[in-house]
Write an enzyme that holds these catalytic residues in place. Structure first.
Site, PDB file in Angstrom:
ATOM      1  N   CYS A 144      -1.580  -7.930   6.260  1.00 51.37           N
ATOM      2  CA  CYS A 144      -1.031  -6.839   6.704  1.00 51.37           C
ATOM      3  C   CYS A 144      -1.071  -6.423   8.255  1.00 51.37           C
ATOM      4  O   CYS A 144      -2.158  -6.984   8.390  1.00 51.37           O
ATOM      5  CB  CYS A 144      -1.818  -5.890   6.331  1.00 51.37           C
ATOM      6  SG  CYS A 144      -1.093  -3.826   5.813  1.00 51.37           S
TER       7      CYS A 144
ATOM      8  N   ALA B  51       0.938  -1.147  -0.169  1.00 51.83           N
ATOM      9  CA  ALA B  51      -0.048   0.069   0.147  1.00 51.83           C
ATOM     10  C   ALA B  51       1.484   0.937   0.209  1.00 51.83           C
ATOM     11  O   ALA B  51       1.789   1.061   1.117  1.00 51.83           O
ATOM     12  CB  ALA B  51      -0.880   0.044   0.929  1.00 51.83           C
TER      13      ALA B  51
END
Ligand SMILES: Cc1cc2nc3c(=O)[nH]c(=O)nc-3n(C[C@H](O)[C@H](O)[C@H](O)COP(=O)(O)O)c2cc1C
Length: 230
Positions: A110, A28
């Site tokens: 994540c 990201a």
């Protein structure tokens, strides 16, 4: 591509055969389209988008719209989705497939805390029942391959990658990326590859080893050590 032109030693994600064993992991804020394009030019066999939240209410921002626009992008277009609700993830997968995704990758890697007050990313690994629901719902929702990205486990005492890998395989997940750290480690310490090797030995779907791969030599070593496919 015809069956006869497949190189049997290179990994396939559903109908997509990778041209080599090097994959750009989703990041990201990093793996946006120009970055992915550059990595393809530099030889990446597959690149993965930045994660897209499964919460459609947040899709009306420039950031989300830019992330989900794949017009003209070469394939296979792998889009990662993140969230903690099976139905929302299934719907997000279907909508991203309509918008051009050719592979859906589910984020259980994540260390992000929460999306909409629900666990998301690697936090999901603590709830194996929910993991099962999510994998089943997303695989059922789309007719393109679904892959999973996860860690070795929740913490040192709960390295449940093998359990989840078996669940993923029976749910119809087509490939599995494993970051060789637990959720508790976040990005600290060194990645370990024994868990990845154990998963590779136990399941038949392609396994992608991830974590601390910072040179060609390291990539070669990790492939040899784990037996991973990429
Ligand atoms: C800036 C940054 C953003 C990341 N974003 C994501 C993400 O959106 N989804 C995901 O599954 N992993 C994400 N990761 C984890 C990476 O995909 C990869 O698993 C991890 O960086 C591997 O460990 P290494 O940094 O030691 O190589 C991110 C990592 C970094 C450094």
């Amino acid at each position: 591509m015809t069956e006869t032109s497949l190189h049997t030693d290179l990994p396939c994600i559903g109908m997509h055969q990778l041209p080599n064993r090097v994959i750009l992991a989703p990041m990201a804020g990093v793996t946006d389209r120009p970055f992915r394009q550059r990595c393809r030019e530099l030889g990446a066999g597959l690149v993965v988008s930045e994660m897209v939240t499964s919460d459609k209410r947040l899709w009306n921002t420039v950031k989300s719209r830019t992330r989900m626009n794949h017009a003209g992008e070469p394939g296979p277009r792998a889009v990662q989705i993140a969230g903690g609700d099976a139905e929302m993830l299934a719907e997000a997968a279907a909508l991203n497939a309509e918008m051009g995704a050719e592979i859906i990758d589910i984020n259980m890697g994540c260390p992000a805390k929460k999306v909409c007050n629900k666990a998301a990313g690697s936090a999901l690994m603590r709830d194996e029942r929910l993991v099962g629901e999510i994998l089943d719902a997303v695989v059922r929702a789309v007719d393109i391959p679904v892959t999973l990205k996860m860690r070795t486990g929740w913490c040192d005492d709960t390295r449940n990658a093998l359990i989840i890998a078996r669940m993923a395989e029976s749910a119809g997940i087509q490939a599995l990326s494993i970051h060789g750290r637990t959720r508790q480690q976040k990005y600290t310490g060194e990645a370990e590859y024994d868990t990845i090797a154990a998963v590779k030995a136990a399941v038949s779907i392609p396994i992608f080893a991830n974590g601390d791969i910072d040179s060609g030599e390291k990539a070669r070593h990790v492939l040899d050590y784990t037996g991973a496919d990429a």
